[in-house]
Scaffold this active site. Structure first.
Site: not given
Lengths: 269, 232
Positions: B46, B70, B91, B162
């Site tokens: 999903r 979350r 990143y 990081k």
């Protein structure tokens, strides 16, 4: 070097950008070259830098050189531009750590291809817009002979009937595994020797298939495996140097794998 | 173990729709979740679909950050299973653009912001962090963010990214990581004029005052998180 058939001691590195990212790479190069028996001064003499005022040379007129550049100030007449420096140094590798997008011009790339069968072109500056050249330019201007890597990813390039998948020369290959290994064995500092051990292990993990695809780093899909191999190498180096403070089994692999976080749900009741 | 809404709000423990029937009864979750139970694999499917519907990398970055805040298990499952697609999003190169717009896209803070106004109180602030056994601290003063230069407090995207990689790539437990921004001001005039800039609105503090601030920080980390390694 597996690709160029040369040795570390044969390299001449020309860096664009003399910040600590560049001198850090040079320091590691020197450490690696010294471990093959080359004297420090010899190893340093193979690292050349171009900064905002031209080639970093001894007794350069103008502002005094920053402290970290001094070990790499060479005996040479002042040279202003990168293009002139390329002609003067005839490097085997051009390493971009300048943050200047497009600084590796087509003319410079073509010169590199004249000097070298396999010119090494590293455009390490991030993000993509700051890369010293694109992957496409690197392959196009060198007849597809460049060994290219960049800090930010580029899409595959098709040139002369071959498709290249350039690698992302990103510290993501190194620091997670190094940090994990250092934590696991309780090392209180991370030394150049530990980084070098990680770099050597990383190079070993590059497959012939990677190289055939134009990739000089392992595929990112293998990053968990790569990080674990580096962590094991770092633990071994830390032990050898007497920096490990937490006992681990002789072969720490199983223990390190067991300590690794797995993203799975645990039952709470 | 938190219960009910507090459990759903805890990103390290939250499972969202994957809480089992027994957990829903035992932990006061009944009614707070839709009835059907999904597996982690189904949840990955999903969120991957949702992610790929986003039109550009910055929107994807925002989506992933929100997911991380979350449900970290789901976030890291997605990172691990789709590393090649996800690493450039959390990143380089996306994180560079995200830092540039960190003020404008700001949802909720992650990590610790320690400003030079808090001189003399750094240990106290480190103790505000909810985790006590921190092992890895990634810290920036925001002056040299990628090739982008001085981004002041907006540099926080780098330590956050990081540390996500420490977990996704090497397997550092997410509770062990702590991202920190040391805010001593910025010399970036555009940021100082930006109405959404998150940091101190002042020129960078340099010299002895900066060195003392840094020394206090290092000493405070040694005191509060003695087992932590620091990456600058």
């Amino acid at each position: 070097m597996r690709e160029t058939g040369s040795r570390l001691a044969d390299q001449r590195l020309l860096f664009l950008g003399a910040g600590e990212a560049g001198t850090g790479i040079a320091d590691l190069f020197v450490a690696a070259a010294c471990s093959t028996g080359l004297p420090v001064a010899e190893a340093r003499s193979r690292c050349w830098f171009v900064d905002s005022e031209g080639l970093v040379v001894r007794n350069r007129p103008g502002r005094p050189l920053a402290h970290h550049k001094l070990p790499y100030a060479q005996d040479h007449a002042p040279v202003r531009t990168l293009a002139e420096a390329v002609d003067a140094v005839r490097p085997t590798a051009l390493i971009g750590v300048s943050g200047q997008g497009g600084a590796f011009t087509p003319a410079i790339l073509r010169r590199m291809a004249e000097f070298n069968k396999r010119p090494v072109i590293f455009a390490f500056s991030n993000p993509t817009s700051h890369a010293e050249c694109t992957a496409e330019a690197a392959y196009r201007e060198t007849d597809g002979r460049a060994l290219f890597a960049s800090g930010s990813p580029f899409d595959p390039v098709t040139f002369g009937g071959r498709t290249f998948h350039p690698g992302q020369g990103n510290n993501v290959y190194i620091f997670p595994g190094v940090g994990f290994g250092a934590l696991a064995c309780g090392a209180r500092e991370i030394t150049d020797a530990m980084f070098l051990a990680a770099a050597k292990r990383l190079a070993e993990l590059v497959t012939d298939e990677d190289l055939a695809m134009g990739r000089i780093y392992p595929a990112l899909t293998r990053i968990r495996e790569v990080s674990m191999e580096l962590a094991i190498a770092v633990v071994a180096e830390a032990r050898f140097d007497g920096l490990a403070t937490i006992p681990l089994p002789e072969d720490p692999r199983a223990e390190l794998c067991a300590r690794r976080y797995e993203a799975v749900y645990r039952d709470y009741v | 173990m938190p219960r009910g809404a507090a459990l759903l709000a805890n990103s390290l423990l939250n499972k969202g729709t994957a809480f089992t029937e027994r957990e829903r009864d035992a932990l006061g979750l009944r009614g707070l979740l839709p009835p059907r139970m999904f597996t982690l694999e189904e949840q990955v499917g999903r969120v991957l679909g949702n992610l790929r519907r986003k039109e550009n990398s910055l929107e994807k970055y925002i989506f992933l950050t929100t997911l991380q805040n979350r449900n970290e298990t789901l976030f890291y499952r997605l990172m691990q299973d789709h590393a090649e697609e996800m690493i450039p999003l959390i990143y380089t190169p996306t994180v560079g653009q995200a830092c540039l717009e960190y003020g404008a896209i700001f949802r909720r803070p992650r990590g610790l912001f320690i400003s030079i106004r808090e001189r003399g109180r750094i240990a106290e602030i480190l103790r505000h962090w909810p985790m006590t056994d921190v092992r890895m601290i990634v810290v920036t003063d925001g002056e040299r963010i990628l090739g982008l230069g001085d981004l002041g407090a907006l540099g926080m995207g780098i330590p956050v990214g990081k540390l996500a990689l420490y977990t996704a790539c090497a397997g550092l437990h997410p509770a062990y990581g702590l991202p920190i921004t040391l805010d001593v001001g910025t010399d970036n005039a555009a940021l100082l004029a930006d109405p959404f800039y998150l940091g101190l609105n002042q020129q960078r503090v340099r010299g002895a005052a900066y060195d003392e601030f840094l020394a206090e920080f290092v000493a405070a980390v040694r005191e509060v998180f003695p087992r932590a390694l620091m990456q600058w």
